[in-house]
Motif scaffolding. Structure first.
Motif, PDB file in Angstrom:
ATOM      1  N   LEU A 264       8.442 -10.368  25.675  1.00 46.63           N
ATOM      2  CA  LEU A 264       9.275  -9.578  25.207  1.00 46.63           C
ATOM      3  C   LEU A 264       9.426  -9.287  23.612  1.00 46.63           C
ATOM      4  O   LEU A 264       9.002 -10.329  22.799  1.00 46.63           O
ATOM      5  CB  LEU A 264      10.903 -10.424  25.696  1.00 46.63           C
ATOM      6  N   PRO A 265       9.299  -7.964  23.327  1.00 47.30           N
ATOM      7  CA  PRO A 265       9.375  -7.879  22.048  1.00 47.30           C
ATOM      8  C   PRO A 265      10.621  -8.434  21.058  1.00 47.30           C
ATOM      9  O   PRO A 265      11.566  -8.712  21.816  1.00 47.30           O
ATOM     10  CB  PRO A 265       9.388  -6.003  22.179  1.00 47.30           C
ATOM     11  N   THR A 266      10.160  -8.628  19.768  1.00 46.59           N
ATOM     12  CA  THR A 266      11.218  -8.919  18.826  1.00 46.59           C
ATOM     13  C   THR A 266      11.824  -7.952  18.309  1.00 46.59           C
ATOM     14  O   THR A 266      13.004  -8.297  17.609  1.00 46.59           O
ATOM     15  CB  THR A 266      10.399 -10.090  17.902  1.00 46.59           C
ATOM     16  N   PHE A 267      11.836  -6.482  18.544  1.00 46.35           N
ATOM     17  CA  PHE A 267      12.571  -5.553  17.916  1.00 46.35           C
ATOM     18  C   PHE A 267      13.418  -5.122  18.930  1.00 46.35           C
ATOM     19  O   PHE A 267      13.043  -5.031  20.058  1.00 46.35           O
ATOM     20  CB  PHE A 267      11.485  -4.504  17.426  1.00 46.35           C
ATOM     21  N   THR A 268      14.636  -4.972  18.490  1.00 48.01           N
ATOM     22  CA  THR A 268      15.529  -4.712  19.376  1.00 48.01           C
ATOM     23  C   THR A 268      15.466  -3.322  19.990  1.00 48.01           C
ATOM     24  O   THR A 268      15.726  -2.980  21.342  1.00 48.01           O
ATOM     25  CB  THR A 268      17.059  -4.648  18.900  1.00 48.01           C
ATOM     26  N   ASP A 269      15.033  -2.225  19.269  1.00 47.14           N
ATOM     27  CA  ASP A 269      14.861  -1.036  19.927  1.00 47.14           C
ATOM     28  C   ASP A 269      13.865  -0.973  20.866  1.00 47.14           C
ATOM     29  O   ASP A 269      13.945  -0.344  21.932  1.00 47.14           O
ATOM     30  CB  ASP A 269      14.758   0.085  18.809  1.00 47.14           C
TER      31      ASP A 269
ATOM     32  N   THR B 150       8.023 -13.300   1.966  1.00 45.27           N
ATOM     33  CA  THR B 150       9.525 -12.534   1.821  1.00 45.27           C
ATOM     34  C   THR B 150       9.468 -11.115   1.496  1.00 45.27           C
ATOM     35  O   THR B 150      10.127 -10.140   1.778  1.00 45.27           O
ATOM     36  CB  THR B 150      10.480 -13.197   1.019  1.00 45.27           C
ATOM     37  N   GLU B 151       8.892 -10.990   0.329  1.00 47.25           N
ATOM     38  CA  GLU B 151       8.769  -9.520  -0.231  1.00 47.25           C
ATOM     39  C   GLU B 151       7.952  -8.695   0.753  1.00 47.25           C
ATOM     40  O   GLU B 151       8.381  -7.406   0.868  1.00 47.25           O
ATOM     41  CB  GLU B 151       8.177  -9.458  -1.667  1.00 47.25           C
ATOM     42  N   ASP B 152       7.027  -8.988   1.216  1.00 47.11           N
ATOM     43  CA  ASP B 152       6.111  -8.136   2.211  1.00 47.11           C
ATOM     44  C   ASP B 152       6.949  -7.772   3.372  1.00 47.11           C
ATOM     45  O   ASP B 152       7.014  -6.627   3.828  1.00 47.11           O
ATOM     46  CB  ASP B 152       4.802  -9.035   2.665  1.00 47.11           C
ATOM     47  N   PHE B 153       7.915  -8.719   3.887  1.00 43.82           N
ATOM     48  CA  PHE B 153       8.654  -8.617   5.223  1.00 43.82           C
ATOM     49  C   PHE B 153       9.894  -7.439   4.845  1.00 43.82           C
ATOM     50  O   PHE B 153       9.941  -6.782   5.565  1.00 43.82           O
ATOM     51  CB  PHE B 153       9.345  -9.719   5.567  1.00 43.82           C
ATOM     52  N   GLY B 154      10.359  -7.650   3.657  1.00 45.42           N
ATOM     53  CA  GLY B 154      11.139  -6.841   3.018  1.00 45.42           C
ATOM     54  C   GLY B 154      10.863  -5.257   2.984  1.00 45.42           C
ATOM     55  O   GLY B 154      11.482  -4.217   3.147  1.00 45.42           O
ATOM     56  N   ASP B 155       9.655  -5.143   2.572  1.00 47.55           N
ATOM     57  CA  ASP B 155       8.916  -3.990   2.311  1.00 47.55           C
ATOM     58  C   ASP B 155       8.629  -3.065   3.659  1.00 47.55           C
ATOM     59  O   ASP B 155       8.106  -1.897   3.692  1.00 47.55           O
ATOM     60  CB  ASP B 155       7.932  -4.072   1.319  1.00 47.55           C
ATOM     61  N   TRP B 156       8.259  -4.192   4.804  1.00 48.14           N
ATOM     62  CA  TRP B 156       7.748  -3.384   5.953  1.00 48.14           C
ATOM     63  C   TRP B 156       8.892  -2.746   6.513  1.00 48.14           C
ATOM     64  O   TRP B 156       9.995  -3.160   6.919  1.00 48.14           O
ATOM     65  CB  TRP B 156       7.665  -4.749   6.636  1.00 48.14           C
ATOM     66  N   SER B 157       8.683  -1.362   6.930  1.00 53.16           N
ATOM     67  CA  SER B 157       9.471  -0.325   7.317  1.00 53.16           C
ATOM     68  C   SER B 157      10.222  -0.900   8.720  1.00 53.16           C
ATOM     69  O   SER B 157      11.307  -0.576   8.941  1.00 53.16           O
ATOM     70  CB  SER B 157       9.111   1.093   7.509  1.00 53.16           C
ATOM     71  N   GLU B 158       9.252  -1.413   9.634  1.00 54.64           N
ATOM     72  CA  GLU B 158       9.699  -1.784  10.869  1.00 54.64           C
ATOM     73  C   GLU B 158      10.633  -3.095  11.089  1.00 54.64           C
ATOM     74  O   GLU B 158      11.222  -3.235  11.921  1.00 54.64           O
ATOM     75  CB  GLU B 158       8.456  -2.002  11.796  1.00 54.64           C
ATOM     76  N   ALA B 159      10.577  -3.689  10.081  1.00 56.52           N
ATOM     77  CA  ALA B 159      11.252  -5.151   9.996  1.00 56.52           C
ATOM     78  C   ALA B 159      12.932  -4.771  10.185  1.00 56.52           C
ATOM     79  O   ALA B 159      13.277  -6.007  10.628  1.00 56.52           O
ATOM     80  CB  ALA B 159      11.044  -5.982   8.740  1.00 56.52           C
ATOM     81  N   LYS B 160      13.114  -3.813   9.683  1.00 52.61           N
ATOM     82  CA  LYS B 160      14.581  -3.788  10.038  1.00 52.61           C
ATOM     83  C   LYS B 160      15.343  -3.810  11.238  1.00 52.61           C
ATOM     84  O   LYS B 160      16.437  -4.116  11.329  1.00 52.61           O
ATOM     85  CB  LYS B 160      15.294  -2.472   9.184  1.00 52.61           C
ATOM     86  N   ASP B 161      14.298  -3.629  12.312  1.00 53.76           N
ATOM     87  CA  ASP B 161      14.632  -3.793  13.620  1.00 53.76           C
ATOM     88  C   ASP B 161      14.368  -5.073  14.544  1.00 53.76           C
ATOM     89  O   ASP B 161      14.761  -5.154  15.466  1.00 53.76           O
ATOM     90  CB  ASP B 161      14.045  -2.556  14.443  1.00 53.76           C
ATOM     91  N   THR B 162      14.038  -6.136  13.530  1.00 56.91           N
ATOM     92  CA  THR B 162      13.782  -7.217  14.182  1.00 56.91           C
ATOM     93  C   THR B 162      15.153  -8.109  14.399  1.00 56.91           C
ATOM     94  O   THR B 162      16.121  -8.030  13.887  1.00 56.91           O
ATOM     95  CB  THR B 162      13.360  -8.275  13.134  1.00 56.91           C
ATOM     96  N   ASP B 163      15.067  -8.607  15.844  1.00 61.93           N
ATOM     97  CA  ASP B 163      16.119  -9.536  16.391  1.00 61.93           C
ATOM     98  C   ASP B 163      16.492 -10.535  15.077  1.00 61.93           C
ATOM     99  O   ASP B 163      15.499 -11.124  14.846  1.00 61.93           O
ATOM    100  CB  ASP B 163      15.845  -9.947  17.540  1.00 61.93           C
ATOM    101  N   PRO B 164      17.882 -10.566  15.163  1.00 59.04           N
ATOM    102  CA  PRO B 164      18.380 -11.475  14.076  1.00 59.04           C
ATOM    103  C   PRO B 164      17.759 -12.973  14.232  1.00 59.04           C
ATOM    104  O   PRO B 164      17.403 -13.835  13.471  1.00 59.04           O
ATOM    105  CB  PRO B 164      19.883 -11.678  14.175  1.00 59.04           C
ATOM    106  N   THR B 165      17.785 -13.384  15.415  1.00 56.91           N
ATOM    107  CA  THR B 165      17.323 -14.742  15.858  1.00 56.91           C
ATOM    108  C   THR B 165      15.916 -14.970  15.658  1.00 56.91           C
ATOM    109  O   THR B 165      15.330 -16.190  15.231  1.00 56.91           O
ATOM    110  CB  THR B 165      17.747 -15.299  17.326  1.00 56.91           C
TER     111      THR B 165
END
Length: 432
Positions: A353-358, A121-136
């Motif tokens: 298909l990528p999981t990042f929306t952008d 959880t903490e690692d994912f939160g600190d990962w800069s790319e994670a903010k663009d992950t598709d919610p589902t």
């Protein structure tokens, strides 16, 4: 799981994307070691036509080893069909377990219950790319509010249709589920040798959108406590809509009741159907069939005109095993395997298909066929209950049995959905 699809033309996009950042060290591993050198073991799934995937992964590994002197990454590709036994053995014997592994996104809750996956959880939160992950996609690695991996790729289904048949009969792609049914019957009436819309009684993920589009749910609840929603009026309406498609006026029950997803796509690819519900991962099979050059894809319509039926968000994740003795390195490798750069290259190599929306929007401009699947994802997707009970529900064929009982006339929708709901609830209770 999905069949592999090969595409080209996305390397320019890949070059523009940043790699994953290093994670923060956290102490929730079951091992008291966090070695910064040595050998890391990785298990990834063996795909159909695996060589392109291997080339992408080899590149990631080479960069990782170059950046971490004294570190060696050993990748093993394991058969998808035997993954359950391999993973169970790994959880029971840490000495034989990998540090990082690929796993199906419906397996998350079960693996967490078994104590096999590391909380990142903490690692994912600190990962800069994670903010663009598709919610589902993010939901598929989340159990009880904690993260147990990184989404690797996603797959959804849409509506394939025969352009030549539609042109000949003066038909247009349906914009509602009612139009979908009437269009299917019109095709069958005009061309009795074709299924209008080929459907399968064992095609769970093709049926789910009908439930969701009618505001039904598979289950309700959170935090590991769930109750089946299959017996609700909304879910029953969706079940009725799907099972009504089995009949001589569209897809005869005698032939279609036992079909699964692969069967329906095979029938469409062979030129035996006017329409089919298939995934982005079905493209290769269709292209290799008799309908090549004579089909198109649009999102599966919802109940209201112009709406898109919610699709099941399938796909795989990358996680770190709790038993790893290389926590920091393993988490960083997980992030690099699931990074924007890697996902872009895997789309080019395999069609994942990528999981990042952008990133997904960018690759859609490279491959126009991806557009209806991206539209489907953007409209909102659904996922199975985040409960370890789902594995039992899925393996015991609760949903296919329900559909097939209705199709065969053994039970009406209220009775069949009620019995299925009881089975689901028993599984939820036993899972704790």
């Amino acid at each position: 799981m999905k069949l592999s699809v090969r595409f080209a033309g996305v390397t320019a996009v890949a070059a523009l994307l940043a790699t994953a950042c290093a994670p923060q060290t956290s102490g929730n591993s079951s091992s008291d070691k966090d070695e910064k050198t040595g050998a890391l073991r990785v298990w990834l799934f063996q795909e159909v036509g695996n060589t392109p995937k291997e080339k992408v992964v080899d590149s990631v590994v080479a960069d990782f080893e170059k950046a971490h002197k004294g570190t060696k990454v050993n990748v093993e590709y394991i058969p998808i069909e035997t993954r359950a036994q391999r993973v169970k053995a790994a959880f029971n014997d840490p000495a034989s377990a990998p540090d990082v592994m690929e796993y199906g996104n419906t397996d998350t809750a079960g693996y967490v219950k078994d104590g096999g996956l590391l909380d990142v959880t903490e690692d994912f939160g600190d990962w800069s790319e994670a903010k663009d992950t598709d919610p589902t996609a993010k939901q598929s690695v989340t159990v009880n509010g904690k993260m147990y991996g990184a989404p690797f790729y996603v797959g959804v289904r849409a509506l394939y249709y025969r352009t030549d048949v539609f042109e000949e009969l003066g038909l247009k792609p349906p914009k509602t589920m009612d139009e979908l049914a009437s269009t299917a019957r019109a095709i069958r009436a005009a061309k009795p040798d074709l299924y209008g819309l080929v459907v399968g009684g064992a095609y769970t993920y093709g049926a789910m959108p009908f439930v969701w589009a009618n505001d039904g749910e598979l289950a309700n609840g959170k935090g590991g406590s769930y109750a089946s929603g299959l017996d609700s009026p909304e879910a029953q309406k969706g079940i009725k809509a799907y099972t009504s498609l089995f009949g001589d006026d569209n897809c005869p029950a005698a032939k279609c009741a036992g079909m699964g997803g692969n069967d329906t796509i095979s029938a469409f690819a062979a030129g035996k159907a006017g329409m089919a519900i298939g995934g982005d991962f079905s493209h290769t099979a269709v292209e290799a069939g008799k309908v090549k050059g004579k089909y198109a894809v649009v999102p599966l319509p919802g109940v209201k005109s112009g709406s898109i039926a919610p699709a099941f968000a399938g796909g795989n994740n990358i996680g770190v095993l709790k038993s790893t003795t290389h926590r920091t390195l393993a988490v960083e490798l997980m992030e690099q395997l699931a990074s924007k750069k890697t996902q872009t290259e895997l789309f080019g190599a395999m069609g994942f298909l990528p999981t990042f929306t952008d990133v997904r929007q960018q690759v859609a401009t490279e491959e126009p066929f991806v557009k209806p699947f991206v539209q489907t994802l953007s409209a909102g997707t659904k996922f199975v209950p985040a409960s370890p009970a789902w594995a039992q529900i899925d393996s015991s064929l609760v949903l296919p049995t329900m559909f097939q009982e209705v199709i065969a006339g053994k039970k009406d929708v209220p009775a069949a959905s009620g019995d299925a709901a009881k089975k689901m609830n028993t599984a939820f209770v036993s899972a704790g």
